[in-house]
Scaffold this active site. Structure first.
Site, PDB file in Angstrom:
ATOM      1  N   ARG A 266       0.745  -1.199   0.172  1.00 17.97           N
ATOM      2  CA  ARG A 266       0.033   0.093  -0.330  1.00 17.97           C
ATOM      3  C   ARG A 266       0.940   1.188   0.036  1.00 17.97           C
ATOM      4  NH1 ARG A 266      -3.729  -1.485   5.017  1.00 17.97           N
ATOM      5  NH2 ARG A 266      -2.254  -2.909   5.243  1.00 17.97           N
TER       6      ARG A 266
ATOM      7  N   ASN B 175      39.800  40.961   8.011  1.00 22.00           N
ATOM      8  CA  ASN B 175      38.369  41.284   7.398  1.00 22.00           C
ATOM      9  C   ASN B 175      38.609  41.154   5.976  1.00 22.00           C
ATOM     10  OD1 ASN B 175      35.892  43.341   7.940  1.00 22.00           O
ATOM     11  ND2 ASN B 175      37.008  43.863   5.986  1.00 22.00           N
TER      12      ASN B 175
HETATM   13  C1  UD1 Z   1      -1.361  -6.924  12.297  1.00 24.39           C
HETATM   14  C2  UD1 Z   1      -2.277  -7.636  13.323  1.00 24.39           C
HETATM   15  C3  UD1 Z   1      -3.505  -7.056  13.717  1.00 24.39           C
HETATM   16  C4  UD1 Z   1      -3.259  -5.800  14.337  1.00 24.39           C
HETATM   17  C5  UD1 Z   1      -2.327  -4.997  13.461  1.00 24.39           C
HETATM   18  C6  UD1 Z   1      -1.885  -3.716  14.042  1.00 24.39           C
HETATM   19  C7  UD1 Z   1      -1.729 -10.001  12.549  1.00 24.39           C
HETATM   20  C8  UD1 Z   1      -1.948 -11.033  11.932  1.00 24.39           C
HETATM   21  N1  UD1 Z   1      -2.436  -8.919  12.456  1.00 24.39           N
HETATM   22  O1  UD1 Z   1      -2.145  -6.569  11.140  1.00 24.39           O
HETATM   23  O2  UD1 Z   1      -4.267  -8.149  14.725  1.00 24.39           O
HETATM   24  O3  UD1 Z   1      -4.449  -5.159  14.584  1.00 24.39           O
HETATM   25  O4  UD1 Z   1      -1.063  -5.729  13.078  1.00 24.39           O
HETATM   26  O5  UD1 Z   1      -1.121  -2.805  13.390  1.00 24.39           O
HETATM   27  O6  UD1 Z   1      -0.428 -10.030  13.003  1.00 24.39           O
HETATM   28  N2  UD1 Z   1       5.297  -9.359   8.353  1.00 24.39           N
HETATM   29  C9  UD1 Z   1       6.425 -10.246   8.204  1.00 24.39           C
HETATM   30  N3  UD1 Z   1       6.044 -11.062   7.487  1.00 24.39           N
HETATM   31  C10 UD1 Z   1       4.765 -11.415   7.076  1.00 24.39           C
HETATM   32  C11 UD1 Z   1       3.823 -10.466   7.332  1.00 24.39           C
HETATM   33  C12 UD1 Z   1       4.010  -9.440   7.919  1.00 24.39           C
HETATM   34  O7  UD1 Z   1       7.588  -9.823   8.581  1.00 24.39           O
HETATM   35  O8  UD1 Z   1       4.897 -12.646   6.431  1.00 24.39           O
HETATM   36  C13 UD1 Z   1       5.823  -7.856   9.252  1.00 24.39           C
HETATM   37  C14 UD1 Z   1       5.357  -6.817   8.440  1.00 24.39           C
HETATM   38  O9  UD1 Z   1       6.255  -6.144   7.702  1.00 24.39           O
HETATM   39  C15 UD1 Z   1       4.900  -5.731   9.423  1.00 24.39           C
HETATM   40  C16 UD1 Z   1       4.387  -6.737  10.520  1.00 24.39           C
HETATM   41  O10 UD1 Z   1       4.569  -8.043  10.115  1.00 24.39           O
HETATM   42  O11 UD1 Z   1       5.922  -4.953   9.961  1.00 24.39           O
HETATM   43  C17 UD1 Z   1       2.729  -6.446  10.592  1.00 24.39           C
HETATM   44  O12 UD1 Z   1       2.319  -7.164   9.205  1.00 24.39           O
HETATM   45  P1  UD1 Z   1       0.950  -6.441   8.563  1.00 24.39           P
HETATM   46  O13 UD1 Z   1       0.898  -6.964   7.401  1.00 24.39           O
HETATM   47  O14 UD1 Z   1       1.270  -4.845   8.362  1.00 24.39           O
HETATM   48  O15 UD1 Z   1      -0.140  -6.603   9.795  1.00 24.39           O
HETATM   49  P2  UD1 Z   1      -1.415  -5.969   9.781  1.00 24.39           P
HETATM   50  O16 UD1 Z   1      -2.448  -6.307   8.765  1.00 24.39           O
HETATM   51  O17 UD1 Z   1      -1.352  -4.643  10.112  1.00 24.39           O
END
Ligand code: UD1
Ligand code: CA
Length: 467
Positions: free
Chosen positions: A19, A382
């Protein structure tokens, strides 16, 4: 902060961040001058993490490079199968760890060390299997919801927005994604995760429900500071996080005794330091590793990066990059201090003056329209308006050395390499190509000749011819 219970910090930073619509990995987008993941690393450090593991994947090498200054362990998650899967990648590194494991996302740059510290202490006090932070929001759309037992109010599980029933969607308690686990129990629960959900992912959030169902106690710390957990998923959230962080930094500096006239137009980077009683005027950006001494006033309309400013300096509408101003110096309006500009105490730089890679002695004055490059100027000298050091011959740079107590007349052209002694006077308008000994006067210009009555004669001839 030193916690009574040692913990390992795990930072999830492998996600793609689609995004953001960017070629830069999401966690490297800067917030107030630091990549957002670096803020999380600092918060973990501040909370007292014994070790920090960063899970990388998307743009792994770039993330490693950006964090090279820290003592970190990296693990690679080559397939992005969810937050639970990301923690599985770190599991081999925590196998032998007796203590807690704090897991945080790498995209929450506002997270504070204090909050992590409190969560770890909470788990210790309660002797629980895990502790998690929750928050209350009127509209927690998109976030995981905290499901509690309807009778006892005890934590039961986290359900992702996508997986919520219509009834669960009404829950206002959300999951900010900061957890601490008993490491042994985390390692026991991870293999029980399944991808049998709408996302087709291993969800870290399920670990908490699994532990609870196995009869373990989960401690819940409900925060009143939701802002701290702002997760950056798109550019607008990045802007929001940056503006909250910016205000937080300004407030911290006001607390130590700096005056910020207009918080709306002042930007102070993460690694800047201010001393009490300095004043920052509107429209000012201070960035990089810059320090500002006590009693100094900066701005309005100034931009300073990686510079050292002493005490009681005055910087007025100017640009400084990798410059040093010792105590009681002043510059501006419209001065340009470039890398290697070094002003000794009480030096004065005026309008449209550019200084590069040069040291100006104490009380040196360069007040107007001048370029000083690759030079050294002795105390109290200066430099007149319009002086230029010609430091570049088209192939290489050469130095100009000017002694103390000298006077460089206006509009002088100093052709380097050049050595001018102490107590020298350079006549205005000179082009100086030869060294000048101490005590001498150098005149390097055409000698003026006055022709008596010449103009009147010429004019009369013209007037007569026209008749
Ligand atoms: C996550 C939480 C959600 C919470 C939200 C808060 C989960 C399943 N959900 O959702 O409950 O409300 O954060 O912001 O955890 N990442 C990895 N590897 C992966 C997927 C993600 O390293 O395979 C990392 C991403 O880089 C990120 C973090 O984990 O820094 C969170 O992942 P993201 O996809 O942003 O989770 P949300 O959908 O925001
Ligand atoms: Ca997120």
């Amino acid at each position: 902060m030193s916690v009574t219970s040692p913990f390992i910090g795990v930072i999830l930073a492998a996600g793609q961040g689609l995004r953001m619509k960017s070629s830069l990995p999401k966690v490297l987008h800067p917030v107030c001058g630091l990549p957002m993941v670096e803020w999380v690393v600092r918060a973990m450090h501040e909370a007292g993490a014994k070790r920090i593991i960063v899970v990388v994947g998307n743009g792994a090498d770039k993330v490693r490079t950006a964090l090279a200054d820290y003592d970190l362990e990296f693990v690679e998650q080559s397939e992005r199968l969810g937050t639970g899967h990301a923690v599985m990648m770190a599991a081999p590194l925590i196998q032998d760890w007796e203590g807690q494991v704090v897991v945080s996302a790498g995209d929450t740059p506002l997270l504070e060390g204090r909050t992590i510290y409190d969560l770890v202490e909470r788990l210790t006090e309660e002797g629980s299997a895990a502790a998690l932070t929750t928050g209350i929001l009127d509209d927690p759309s998109g976030y995981g919801r905290i499901v509690r037992n309807k009778v006892t109010g005890e934590f039961e599980e986290i359900v992702e927005h996508k997986n919520c029933t219509p009834e669960q969607l009404l829950i206002k308690e959300w999951n900010p994604a900061l957890y601490s686990f008993n490491s042994k129990l985390l390692l026991e629960a991870l293999p029980q995760l399944s991808r049998d959900n709408k996302q087709g992912e291993y969800l870290l959030t399920d670990v908490l429900g699994i532990l609870r169902k196995s009869g373990y106690w989960i401690a819940v710390e409900t925060t009143r500071n939701n802002d701290q957990f702002l997760g950056v998923n798109d550019r607008w959230q990045l802007a929001e996080a940056s503006s909250l962080k910016r205000i937080q930094i300004l407030r911290d500096w006001c607390e130590i005794g700096a005056t910020i006239l207009d918080p709306g137009t002042t930007f102070i980077g993460a690694d800047v330091t201010l001393e009490p009683d300095c004043v920052i005027l509107p429209n000012t950006v201070i960035d990089g590793k810059t320090s500002i001494g006590t009693g100094s006033a900066i701005g309005p309309n100034s931009w300073i990066k990686d510079s050292v400013i002493g005490q009681n300096c005055r910087i007025f509408m100017s640009h400084l990059d990798q410059a040093v101003m010792e105590d009681d110096c002043r510059c501006g309006p419209f001065s340009n201090l470039r890398p290697g500009a070094h002003l000794l105490p009480e030096a004065k730089i005026g309008n449209f003056v550019e200084i590069k890679n040069s040291t100006l002695g104490s009380e040196v004055s360069v007040s107007h329209l001048t370029y000083i490059g690759d030079s050294q100027v002795g105390a109290r000298t200066n430099i007149g308006a319009g002086t230029i050091t010609c430091n570049y011959d088209g192939f290489s740079k050469h130095r100009t050395l000017i002694g103390a107590d000298s006077f460089i007349g206006s509009n002088s052209t100093l052709v380097a390499p050049l050595k001018i002694g102490d107590e020298v006077m350079i006549a205005a308008g000179s082009v100086v190509t030869k060294d000048v000994e101490s005590g001498d006067l150098a005149v390097g210009r055409g000698r003026q000749e006055n022709k008596p009555e010449w103009y009147r004669r010429w004019k009369n001839q013209k007037v007569t011819a026209d008749r």
